[in-house]
Design a protein around this motif. Sequence first.
Motif, PDB file in Angstrom:
ATOM      1  N   VAL A 142     -22.423 -12.513  -7.566  1.00  0.00           N
ATOM      2  CA  VAL A 142     -23.223 -12.958  -5.765  1.00  0.00           C
ATOM      3  C   VAL A 142     -22.415 -11.939  -5.091  1.00  0.00           C
ATOM      4  N   MET A 143     -21.154 -11.618  -4.319  1.00  0.00           N
ATOM      5  CA  MET A 143     -20.508 -11.207  -3.253  1.00  0.00           C
ATOM      6  C   MET A 143     -19.959  -9.115  -3.777  1.00  0.00           C
ATOM      7  N   ASN A 144     -20.597  -9.788  -5.077  1.00  0.00           N
ATOM      8  CA  ASN A 144     -20.492  -7.648  -5.503  1.00  0.00           C
ATOM      9  C   ASN A 144     -19.189  -7.754  -4.854  1.00  0.00           C
ATOM     10  N   GLY A 145     -17.694  -8.436  -5.775  1.00  0.00           N
ATOM     11  CA  GLY A 145     -16.674  -8.269  -5.061  1.00  0.00           C
ATOM     12  C   GLY A 145     -16.290  -7.429  -6.949  1.00  0.00           C
ATOM     13  N   GLY A 146     -15.297  -7.064  -5.981  1.00  0.00           N
ATOM     14  CA  GLY A 146     -13.783  -5.726  -7.779  1.00  0.00           C
ATOM     15  C   GLY A 146     -12.553  -5.719  -6.123  1.00  0.00           C
ATOM     16  N   SER A 147     -11.844  -3.869  -6.836  1.00  0.00           N
ATOM     17  CA  SER A 147     -11.566  -3.718  -5.701  1.00  0.00           C
ATOM     18  C   SER A 147     -11.179  -2.029  -5.493  1.00  0.00           C
ATOM     19  N   ARG A 148     -11.157  -1.574  -5.539  1.00  0.00           N
ATOM     20  CA  ARG A 148     -10.646   0.298  -5.193  1.00  0.00           C
ATOM     21  C   ARG A 148     -12.122   0.227  -4.986  1.00  0.00           C
ATOM     22  N   ARG A 149     -12.755  -0.616  -4.263  1.00  0.00           N
ATOM     23  CA  ARG A 149     -13.590   0.209  -3.189  1.00  0.00           C
ATOM     24  C   ARG A 149     -14.715  -0.102  -4.754  1.00  0.00           C
ATOM     25  N   LYS A 150     -14.645  -0.940  -5.917  1.00  0.00           N
ATOM     26  CA  LYS A 150     -16.569  -0.822  -6.336  1.00  0.00           C
ATOM     27  C   LYS A 150     -16.531  -2.220  -7.147  1.00  0.00           C
ATOM     28  N   GLY A 151     -17.439  -2.993  -7.235  1.00  0.00           N
ATOM     29  CA  GLY A 151     -17.808  -3.892  -7.068  1.00  0.00           C
ATOM     30  C   GLY A 151     -18.530  -4.328  -9.177  1.00  0.00           C
ATOM     31  N   VAL A 152     -19.033  -5.191  -9.126  1.00  0.00           N
ATOM     32  CA  VAL A 152     -18.914  -5.715 -10.236  1.00  0.00           C
ATOM     33  C   VAL A 152     -20.382  -5.418 -10.800  1.00  0.00           C
ATOM     34  N   GLY A 153     -21.457  -5.017 -10.124  1.00  0.00           N
ATOM     35  CA  GLY A 153     -22.730  -4.858  -9.565  1.00  0.00           C
ATOM     36  C   GLY A 153     -22.863  -4.017 -10.488  1.00  0.00           C
ATOM     37  N   GLU A 154     -22.163  -2.622 -10.100  1.00  0.00           N
ATOM     38  CA  GLU A 154     -22.429  -1.619 -11.571  1.00  0.00           C
ATOM     39  C   GLU A 154     -22.842  -1.889 -12.862  1.00  0.00           C
ATOM     40  N   GLN A 155     -21.946  -3.015 -13.314  1.00  0.00           N
ATOM     41  CA  GLN A 155     -22.237  -2.791 -14.700  1.00  0.00           C
ATOM     42  C   GLN A 155     -23.598  -4.235 -15.074  1.00  0.00           C
ATOM     43  N   LEU A 156     -24.025  -4.724 -14.095  1.00  0.00           N
ATOM     44  CA  LEU A 156     -24.592  -6.369 -14.380  1.00  0.00           C
ATOM     45  C   LEU A 156     -26.272  -5.374 -14.776  1.00  0.00           C
ATOM     46  N   VAL A 157     -26.919  -6.330 -15.570  1.00  0.00           N
ATOM     47  CA  VAL A 157     -28.146  -5.881 -16.280  1.00  0.00           C
ATOM     48  C   VAL A 157     -28.828  -6.785 -15.709  1.00  0.00           C
ATOM     49  N   ARG A 158     -28.371  -7.851 -15.441  1.00  0.00           N
ATOM     50  CA  ARG A 158     -29.710  -9.268 -15.744  1.00  0.00           C
ATOM     51  C   ARG A 158     -29.064 -10.717 -14.728  1.00  0.00           C
ATOM     52  N   ALA A 159     -29.462 -11.092 -13.677  1.00  0.00           N
ATOM     53  CA  ALA A 159     -28.394 -12.527 -13.741  1.00  0.00           C
ATOM     54  C   ALA A 159     -28.923 -13.635 -13.424  1.00  0.00           C
ATOM     55  N   ARG A 160     -28.959 -14.775 -13.919  1.00  0.00           N
ATOM     56  CA  ARG A 160     -29.680 -16.158 -14.247  1.00  0.00           C
ATOM     57  C   ARG A 160     -29.774 -17.278 -13.800  1.00  0.00           C
ATOM     58  N   GLY A 161     -30.026 -17.873 -13.432  1.00  0.00           N
ATOM     59  CA  GLY A 161     -29.158 -19.226 -12.420  1.00  0.00           C
ATOM     60  C   GLY A 161     -30.484 -20.133 -11.213  1.00  0.00           C
ATOM     61  N   CYS A 162     -30.239 -20.583 -10.771  1.00  0.00           N
ATOM     62  CA  CYS A 162     -31.199 -21.195 -10.139  1.00  0.00           C
ATOM     63  C   CYS A 162     -30.591 -21.179  -8.400  1.00  0.00           C
ATOM     64  N   ASP A 163     -31.947 -21.704  -6.730  1.00  0.00           N
ATOM     65  CA  ASP A 163     -31.619 -21.723  -5.791  1.00  0.00           C
ATOM     66  C   ASP A 163     -30.340 -22.994  -6.032  1.00  0.00           C
ATOM     67  N   GLY A 164     -30.607 -23.323  -4.263  1.00  0.00           N
ATOM     68  CA  GLY A 164     -29.737 -24.350  -3.864  1.00  0.00           C
ATOM     69  C   GLY A 164     -30.489 -25.999  -4.093  1.00  0.00           C
ATOM     70  N   TYR A 165     -31.739 -25.628  -5.014  1.00  0.00           N
ATOM     71  CA  TYR A 165     -32.890 -26.912  -4.669  1.00  0.00           C
ATOM     72  C   TYR A 165     -33.178 -27.431  -6.161  1.00  0.00           C
ATOM     73  N   GLY A 166     -32.381 -26.391  -7.338  1.00  0.00           N
ATOM     74  CA  GLY A 166     -32.492 -25.856  -8.493  1.00  0.00           C
ATOM     75  C   GLY A 166     -33.026 -25.473  -9.231  1.00  0.00           C
ATOM     76  N   VAL A 167     -34.124 -24.288  -8.032  1.00  0.00           N
ATOM     77  CA  VAL A 167     -35.714 -23.730  -8.978  1.00  0.00           C
ATOM     78  C   VAL A 167     -34.721 -22.483  -9.715  1.00  0.00           C
ATOM     79  N   PRO A 168     -35.455 -22.172 -11.104  1.00  0.00           N
ATOM     80  CA  PRO A 168     -34.510 -21.282 -11.967  1.00  0.00           C
ATOM     81  C   PRO A 168     -34.766 -20.238 -11.092  1.00  0.00           C
ATOM     82  N   PHE A 169     -34.325 -19.030 -11.352  1.00  0.00           N
ATOM     83  CA  PHE A 169     -34.765 -17.788 -10.937  1.00  0.00           C
ATOM     84  C   PHE A 169     -33.396 -17.047 -12.147  1.00  0.00           C
ATOM     85  N   GLU A 170     -34.566 -15.468 -11.955  1.00  0.00           N
ATOM     86  CA  GLU A 170     -33.426 -14.047 -13.245  1.00  0.00           C
ATOM     87  C   GLU A 170     -33.883 -12.814 -12.825  1.00  0.00           C
ATOM     88  N   ARG A 171     -32.861 -12.366 -11.905  1.00  0.00           N
ATOM     89  CA  ARG A 171     -33.280 -10.745 -11.241  1.00  0.00           C
ATOM     90  C   ARG A 171     -32.601  -9.863 -12.569  1.00  0.00           C
TER      91      ARG A 171
END
Length: 326
Positions: A142-171
């Motif tokens: 969610v926050m594209n965290g990491g260190s050495r000025r790198k972020g986990v988003g560089e390797q992400l292909v797809r994220a799934r989950g829901c919003d705060g109301y339980g509505v599913p999503f995929e991005r």
Amino acid sequence: MNRPLSSMDQLAADLTRLSGGPVVRDADLRPLSRWRIGGPAALFVEPTSVEAAIATLAYLADKPVPRVVIGDASNILFDDAGFHGVVIRIGRALSAMGIDGRRVHVQGGMWVPQLVRRLGQCGLGGLEHAIGIPGTVGGLIVMNGGSRRKGVGEQLVRARGCDGYGVPFERDHAACQFRYRGSTLQDDGLIILEAEFEFEQADPAFLRRDMISIMVERRGKFPKELPNCGSVFLSDPAMYDVVGPPGKAIETAGLKGRQWGKAQLSPRHANFIVNNGGATSVDVLALIRLARTTVHEQTGFWMDCEVRHIAPDGRVRPAHQAAELA
């Protein structure tokens, strides 16, 4: 004669059924906090599956009670007054992992250092920089965290989950719009329950040496012996070019080691606030306000917080915003 359930009793009973796990009443938030700070939560629940997490949030969608979703709470400041609602943790019950060649599927509750070590053992490189980050995969994404000025988003292909109301999503990766320590997932308040990554093949021995080097560097630089949430202030590229990182700016301002109550700007690294035993959220917010205003007076730059403050009524905001009102 059976007595009718109170609204909170009914809520706890329903959440127990939906989440698949026990519901704790008046849960002490301090053990859940990396700072060891916070009052009690009215209810605490940890769903045992992706489906249970979605069902739990969907059930709470129309209930007049605050709710907040956490992982390892590594970038969260709970309030001394606690939380007058339901705390939902995406934790170890949601930490399954599957590997198919260079593709890796991970659930959002997996502990980041555990994931990085598993990847290294399998000769999959790219996430070594996150070996020392004590959080869950969902929060890291969610926050594209990491260190050495790198972020986990560089390797992400797809994220799934829901919003705060339980509505599913995929991005997919493009839709997440990753930036330095942020994403549209964060902007939209989405909860990561599953993610798919693609990594590069690498020598496991090399990856292991790199991870050891990173951990040695972190142990020498960052305070580990006292409760803290890691870096408090975000590094702003414009400020970095002129003044340097937040820790240097705070130290130059003469605040390194400054205490407020039982909280302290760490003598080891000024961008860390440590709990010397019995610190309160008021103490931490006071130090954030002091560091932020002093650095601004001396440099003209405002430092924004990476840490989020969770108010008793459910409001979640950057800690510097809460500090301004404290």
